[in-house]
Design a protein around this motif. Structure first.
Motif, short mmCIF file in Angstrom:
data_model
loop_
_atom_site.label_atom_id
_atom_site.label_comp_id
_atom_site.label_asym_id
_atom_site.label_seq_id
_atom_site.Cartn_x
_atom_site.Cartn_y
_atom_site.Cartn_z
N LYS A 33 -32.73 30.61 7.16
CA LYS A 33 -31.44 30.18 6.61
C LYS A 33 -31.64 29.29 5.39
CE LYS A 33 -28.96 30.22 11.01
NZ LYS A 33 -28.33 29.36 12.04
N LEU A 34 -32.79 28.63 5.32
CA LEU A 34 -33.06 27.67 4.24
C LEU A 34 -33.94 28.22 3.13
CD1 LEU A 34 -33.81 24.61 6.54
CD2 LEU A 34 -31.66 25.12 5.35
N ALA A 35 -34.77 29.21 3.47
CA ALA A 35 -35.76 29.69 2.50
C ALA A 35 -36.01 31.18 2.67
CB ALA A 35 -37.07 28.93 2.67
N ASP A 36 -36.31 31.82 1.53
CA ASP A 36 -36.74 33.21 1.54
C ASP A 36 -38.25 33.25 1.36
OD1 ASP A 36 -34.23 34.50 1.78
OD2 ASP A 36 -33.86 34.22 -0.36
N PHE A 37 -38.95 33.94 2.25
CA PHE A 37 -40.39 34.14 2.11
C PHE A 37 -40.58 35.20 1.04
CE2 PHE A 37 -40.18 32.26 6.27
CZ PHE A 37 -41.34 31.51 6.36
N VAL A 38 -41.08 34.79 -0.13
CA VAL A 38 -41.22 35.74 -1.23
C VAL A 38 -42.68 36.14 -1.48
CG1 VAL A 38 -39.10 35.03 -2.36
CG2 VAL A 38 -41.24 33.90 -2.97
N LYS A 39 -43.60 35.40 -0.90
CA LYS A 39 -45.03 35.73 -1.02
C LYS A 39 -45.75 35.18 0.19
CE LYS A 39 -48.93 36.91 -3.05
NZ LYS A 39 -49.37 38.28 -2.97
N SER A 40 -46.51 36.01 0.85
CA SER A 40 -47.24 35.61 2.04
C SER A 40 -48.17 36.73 2.46
CB SER A 40 -46.24 35.33 3.18
OG SER A 40 -46.91 35.06 4.39
N PRO A 41 -49.23 36.41 3.21
CA PRO A 41 -50.06 37.49 3.75
C PRO A 41 -49.28 38.40 4.70
CG PRO A 41 -51.22 35.40 3.89
CD PRO A 41 -49.81 35.10 3.48
N ILE A 42 -48.16 37.90 5.22
CA ILE A 42 -47.35 38.71 6.14
C ILE A 42 -46.17 39.38 5.43
CG2 ILE A 42 -48.06 37.51 8.22
CD1 ILE A 42 -45.57 35.77 8.01
N VAL A 43 -46.06 39.18 4.11
CA VAL A 43 -45.04 39.82 3.27
C VAL A 43 -45.79 40.60 2.20
CG1 VAL A 43 -43.15 39.44 1.65
CG2 VAL A 43 -43.37 37.96 3.65
N ASP A 44 -45.42 41.85 2.01
CA ASP A 44 -46.13 42.69 1.05
C ASP A 44 -45.59 42.48 -0.37
OD1 ASP A 44 -47.86 44.59 0.03
OD2 ASP A 44 -46.48 46.24 0.43
N GLY A 45 -45.88 41.31 -0.93
CA GLY A 45 -45.45 41.03 -2.29
C GLY A 45 -46.60 41.24 -3.26
N LYS A 46 -46.30 41.73 -4.43
CA LYS A 46 -47.32 41.93 -5.45
C LYS A 46 -47.25 40.77 -6.44
CE LYS A 46 -48.18 45.99 -3.74
NZ LYS A 46 -48.49 45.87 -2.35
N GLY A 47 -48.38 40.28 -6.86
CA GLY A 47 -48.39 39.17 -7.81
C GLY A 47 -47.93 37.88 -7.16
N PHE A 48 -47.88 36.82 -7.94
CA PHE A 48 -47.42 35.53 -7.42
C PHE A 48 -46.20 35.11 -8.22
CE2 PHE A 48 -47.14 31.22 -6.15
CZ PHE A 48 -47.69 31.18 -4.89
N PRO A 49 -45.01 35.11 -7.60
CA PRO A 49 -43.78 34.79 -8.32
C PRO A 49 -43.60 33.28 -8.51
CG PRO A 49 -43.29 35.16 -6.02
CD PRO A 49 -44.78 35.44 -6.20
N GLU A 50 -42.63 32.90 -9.31
CA GLU A 50 -42.22 31.50 -9.42
C GLU A 50 -41.54 31.14 -8.10
OE1 GLU A 50 -42.50 29.36 -12.11
OE2 GLU A 50 -43.57 30.86 -13.28
N VAL A 51 -41.97 30.02 -7.50
CA VAL A 51 -41.41 29.61 -6.20
C VAL A 51 -41.11 28.12 -6.20
CG1 VAL A 51 -42.57 31.45 -4.92
CG2 VAL A 51 -43.69 29.24 -5.15
N ASP A 52 -40.32 27.72 -5.21
CA ASP A 52 -40.03 26.30 -5.03
C ASP A 52 -41.15 25.61 -4.27
OD1 ASP A 52 -37.30 26.21 -6.18
OD2 ASP A 52 -36.87 27.62 -4.56
#
Length: 83
Positions: A33-52
């Motif tokens: 509810k507070l945060a979106d997981f945008v990069k993690s070993p358990i999330v298939d994201g490519k590259g490293f985005p700008e994050v908080d």
């Protein structure tokens, strides 16, 4: 309040901290509810985005880890050592 963008990274570690995050069971829905997981070993994201916020597990053990740490520091508003 806008959701935070959250990244998690594991460097030279055992991944237990990431498993502990998953072990909070249904309370992960409160985090969602507070945060979106945008990069993690358990999330298939490519590259490293700008994050908080970036949670970093493990130690810097190689030149590759050094470069990854520099990259995530440059793209994160807050970096937190985990574990």
């Amino acid at each position: 309040m806008a959701k935070k963008k959250l990244a998690t990274v594991w460097l030279g570690g055992c991944s237990c901290c990431h498993m502990s995050l998953l072990d909070i069971d249904e309370r992960i829905l409160e985090v969602a509810k507070l945060a979106d997981f945008v990069k993690s070993p358990i999330v298939d994201g490519k590259g490293f985005p700008e994050v908080d916020i970036t949670l970093v597990e493990g130690a810097v053990c190689s030149d590759e880890h050094v470069e990854e740490a520099k990259l995530l520091r440059s793209r994160s508003n807050l970096v937190v050592a985990l574990g």
